[in-house]
Design an enzyme around this catalytic site. Structure first.
Site, PDB file in Angstrom:
ATOM      1  N   ASP A  19      18.284  40.234  21.130  1.00 46.27           N
ATOM      2  CA  ASP A  19      19.437  39.420  20.781  1.00 46.27           C
ATOM      3  C   ASP A  19      19.840  39.776  19.356  1.00 46.27           C
ATOM      4  OD1 ASP A  19      20.680  36.645  22.113  1.00 46.27           O
ATOM      5  OD2 ASP A  19      21.058  36.900  19.967  1.00 46.27           O
ATOM      6  N   ASP A  52      27.812  42.395  39.578  1.00 48.52           N
ATOM      7  CA  ASP A  52      28.718  41.307  39.948  1.00 48.52           C
ATOM      8  C   ASP A  52      30.064  41.474  39.252  1.00 48.52           C
ATOM      9  OD1 ASP A  52      29.361  38.793  41.195  1.00 48.52           O
ATOM     10  OD2 ASP A  52      29.135  37.828  39.245  1.00 48.52           O
ATOM     11  N   GLU A 107      38.691  44.752  37.723  1.00 44.51           N
ATOM     12  CA  GLU A 107      38.446  43.890  38.883  1.00 44.51           C
ATOM     13  C   GLU A 107      39.764  43.566  39.566  1.00 44.51           C
ATOM     14  OE1 GLU A 107      36.098  40.558  37.514  1.00 44.51           O
ATOM     15  OE2 GLU A 107      34.438  41.843  36.970  1.00 44.51           O
ATOM     16  N   HIS A 119      32.312  39.308  41.423  1.00 41.03           N
ATOM     17  CA  HIS A 119      32.316  38.369  40.281  1.00 41.03           C
ATOM     18  C   HIS A 119      32.137  36.918  40.747  1.00 41.03           C
ATOM     19  CE1 HIS A 119      33.915  37.846  35.894  1.00 41.03           C
ATOM     20  NE2 HIS A 119      33.023  36.913  36.193  1.00 41.03           N
ATOM     21  N   ILE A 120      31.027  36.698  41.444  1.00 37.17           N
ATOM     22  CA  ILE A 120      30.785  35.342  41.968  1.00 37.17           C
ATOM     23  C   ILE A 120      29.586  34.669  41.303  1.00 37.17           C
ATOM     24  CG2 ILE A 120      31.864  35.674  44.249  1.00 37.17           C
ATOM     25  CD1 ILE A 120      28.843  36.101  45.249  1.00 37.17           C
ATOM     26  N   GLY A 121      29.185  35.205  40.148  1.00 36.00           N
ATOM     27  CA  GLY A 121      28.024  34.630  39.459  1.00 36.00           C
ATOM     28  C   GLY A 121      28.114  33.122  39.314  1.00 36.00           C
ATOM     29  N   ALA A 122      29.296  32.647  38.982  1.00 33.54           N
ATOM     30  CA  ALA A 122      29.451  31.208  38.727  1.00 33.54           C
ATOM     31  C   ALA A 122      30.001  30.474  39.935  1.00 33.54           C
ATOM     32  CB  ALA A 122      30.388  31.019  37.550  1.00 33.54           C
TER      33      ALA A 122
END
Ligand code: MLT
Length: 309
Positions: free
Chosen positions: A170, A256, A261, A282-285
């Site tokens: 990080d 994802d 996109e 892109h369905i992570g959330a």
């Protein structure tokens, strides 16, 4: 006051918004770029998810616009400078959908290590690929988490049962006690790239993270490495990923998100057709629970601001 919802918002959240601001005109419809550029003239508040790109020209047309509310975390689809220049507030809901993204990451790791997708596809084709689908155990492997924010921490928590060694990178220094609490070791980016069996990315897309994972990083990685990207497409150089999947250095990838996109380029099609790539749009959330949390949290924030508008 006109509030326009341009991307889907949980129904419960929309109801809450209507009840909290009965006087407001609330419209729900997805307008594409050109149409939104025209319609935005009348909106006071614009609610979006990731599909709508709040670009400079759209924001500049927002004569009455006072607030852009992003249901989710990433603000890379909002031109923050343009909003700032016009004095438009931008809010989001960091953390509200993190758990769903983290759970998807674990799903990707297991899918790739145990050939769950290839097993399904080949069975559908009438094949019995028992011999060729030899996988790997997670226990004992080293997981590298790039970005130890909300999602990175949850990924660590979720893999606890697998008894993995977890390295984290990080840009912020992680206090010793937090490293101990989470049973992780903070290392340099290079150390993480060189020593991880599985690398998962949890950083925003910005000038510093664009193509963070490129040829140079793939060269440094261990053989049979697995790369998971449920962050933003541009963080990984897709051309380089394809090269290292094709030459066998990368065992598999979970994607994802994509540089564009939906993915349409030749490279993206080759990636999607690679047998060791597991991919989702892109369905992570995109879970019932996450969308509910995101929607309700966003509405609370909007109502608070709208009352003082
Ligand atoms: C986010 O930034 O919150 C995620 O990418 C989810 C999304 O917007 O669909």
């Amino acid at each position: 006051m006109w509030i326009h919802i341009n991307d889907p918002l949980a129904e419960e959240a929309t109801e809450k918004l209507k009840n909290a601001l009965p006087e407001a005109k609330i419209t729900i419809e997805h307008f594409e770029k050109e149409e939104l550029k025209e319609k935005i003239k009348d909106f006071d508040i614009l609610i979006i998810r990731s599909a709508t790109k709040a670009t400079k020209d759209i924001i500049e047309n927002g004569k009455n616009l006072k607030l852009i509310a992003r249901a989710g975390m990433g603000l890379d689809n909002v031109d923050l400078n343009a909003a700032k220049e016009k004095g438009i507030k931008v809010i989001n809901t960091p953390g509200a959908n993190s758990l769903s993204v983290a759970e998807l990451v674990v799903g990707y790791i297991l899918s790739i290590y145990r050939h769950i997708v290839t097993g399904t596809v080949t069975l559908r084709e009438g094949k019995w690929e028992k011999k060729s689908l030899k996988g790997f155990e997670l226990t004992g492997k080293t997981l590298g988490i790039v970005g130890f924010g909300h999602i990175g921490k949850l990924v660590r928590k979720l893999v606890t049962g697998f008894d993995m060694k977890v390295l984290v990178f990080d840009v912020f220094e992680i206090p010793e006690e937090v490293q101990k609490e989470n049973n992780v070791k903070q290392v340099s980016f290079e150390e993480l790239i060189k020593n991880s069996d599985i690398i998962t990315l949890h950083v925003p897309l910005n000038e510093k993270t664009k193509h963070l994972i490129s040829e140079k990083e793939f060269e440094m990685m261990k053989d049979n490495v697995v790369l998971i990207n449920a962050a933003r497409g541009g963080v990984v150089d897709e051309k380089a990923l394809l090269k290292y999947l094709e030459n066998g250095k990368v065992l598999g990838a979970g994607l994802d998100v994509f540089e564009t996109e939906p993915p349409i380029s030749e490279i993206q099609m080759k990636l999607l057709n690679h047998p060791m790539v597991v991919a989702t749009p892109h369905i992570g959330a995109t879970t019932k629970e996450a969308q509910r949390r995101v929607g309700l949290e966003l509405v609370d924030k909007i109502v608070e601001i709208a009352k003082n508008m």
